[in-house]
Enzyme design. Structure first.
Site, PDB file in Angstrom:
ATOM      1  CB  SER A 180      -0.825   0.082   1.321  1.00 41.46           C
ATOM      2  OG  SER A 180      -2.183   0.869   1.097  1.00 41.46           O
ATOM      3  CG  ASP A 195      -6.638  -2.975  -3.492  1.00 46.27           C
ATOM      4  OD1 ASP A 195      -7.241  -2.281  -2.666  1.00 46.27           O
ATOM      5  OD2 ASP A 195      -5.320  -3.306  -3.226  1.00 46.27           O
ATOM      6  CG  HIS A 239      -5.431  -2.870   0.149  1.00 51.08           C
ATOM      7  ND1 HIS A 239      -4.639  -2.412  -1.059  1.00 51.08           N
ATOM      8  CD2 HIS A 239      -4.934  -1.993   1.354  1.00 51.08           C
ATOM      9  CE1 HIS A 239      -3.795  -1.685  -0.549  1.00 51.08           C
ATOM     10  NE2 HIS A 239      -3.938  -1.323   0.413  1.00 51.08           N
TER      11      HIS A 239
END
Length: 269
Positions: A98, A222, A250
């Site tokens: 991320s 995601d 995610h």
């Protein structure tokens, strides 16, 4: 084993060093709003395959010091550089999830891939977390502004709602509680400040400066960093390989941890 590395005169970064005598080193950079514990399901397995797994808590998160300032991509990348220099890491694999992926990309560009032989990006927030005139694939700026406002107004509620977006697979209540607690370990102001960096910063010019083999792992479901971001990274980073994870959102590090670990081990070799 855990210890601290001083990255500025008054700022220390917490480091978790698993299997320090491992033959090959992996440095993990976590995503927002968690800490190194996010990679528990990598640390459970990869050391038994001979890997040294180092997890850091970004400033403001986990057990690291929590200064009020210093949350730009540049400063966070400089923190990684200080850790790498202090630990004298060489020929290691840098793994970022991320915003940790975004910071890893900035590290590669700003510090000329110092010490890094390979790069792995897991659901990375790059080349832009937010939509731009030339990039329609990210999140609306207004949505990030709402997250910032909610962080200051009711951070536990914000974290709970974010957790609902994070995973594609069903998570148990105890697991959801564990994930929620990771976010609470951060300072509220650092949680908001990194959101500001996610909103405002971009990495389009950084991608082409990456000159090491790069593995891109990205969940096709995601909702935080949509899959088109992975396609853009794959197109922009020379010598990169994209592996879509068809059963992940995610939280691919847990949702398909066996595949993620296998891909990482094979990639590092």
């Amino acid at each position: 084993m855990g210890y601290y590395v001083k990255v500025e005169p008054d700022v220390r970064i917490y480091v978790e060093d698993v299997n320090p005598n491992g033959q090959k080193t992996i440095l993990f950079v976590h995503g927002w709003p968690a800490n190194h514990k996010l990679f528990e399901y990598q640390f459970n397995q990869l050391p038994s395959q001979g890997f040294r797994c180092i997890g850091i808590d970004l400033r403001g998160f986990g057990k690291s010091d929590k200064p009020y300032t210093g949350y730009s991509y540049d400063r966070l990348a400089d923190d990684i550089y200080a850790v790498v220099q202090t630990l004298k890491l060489e020929n290691f694999t840098l793994v970022g999830h991320s915003v940790g992926g975004a910071i890893s990309i900035r590290y590669m560009a700003k510090h000329n891939s110092y010490g890094v032989s390979k790069l792995a990006l897991l659901g990375a927030a790059a080349p832009s977390f937010t939509k731009r005139p030339n990039f329609p694939y990210g999140n609306p700026i207004e949505q990030v502004n709402t997250l910032i406002q909610d962080t200051y107004k009711d951070r536990p509620k914000m974290l709970s709602g974010f957790g609902d977006l994070f995973f594609f697979k069903y998570v148990t209540v105890p697991f959801s509680d564990w994930f929620f607690q990771l976010g609470l370990e951060a300072a509220g102001y650092s949680t908001a400040a990194v959101l500001g960096s996610l909103r405002d910063e971009e990495l389009f010019s950084d991608l082409g400066k990456i000159q090491v083999p790069t593995l891109i792992l990205h969940g096709v479901h995601d909702q935080v960093c949509p899959f088109p971001l992975a396609l853009a990274m794959n197109q922009g980073i020379p010598n990169s390989k994209l592996v879509p994870l068809k059963n992940s959102g995610h939280g691919l590090f847990w949702e398909e941890w066996e595949k993620v670990n296998q891909e990482l081990a094979e990639f590092i070799g």
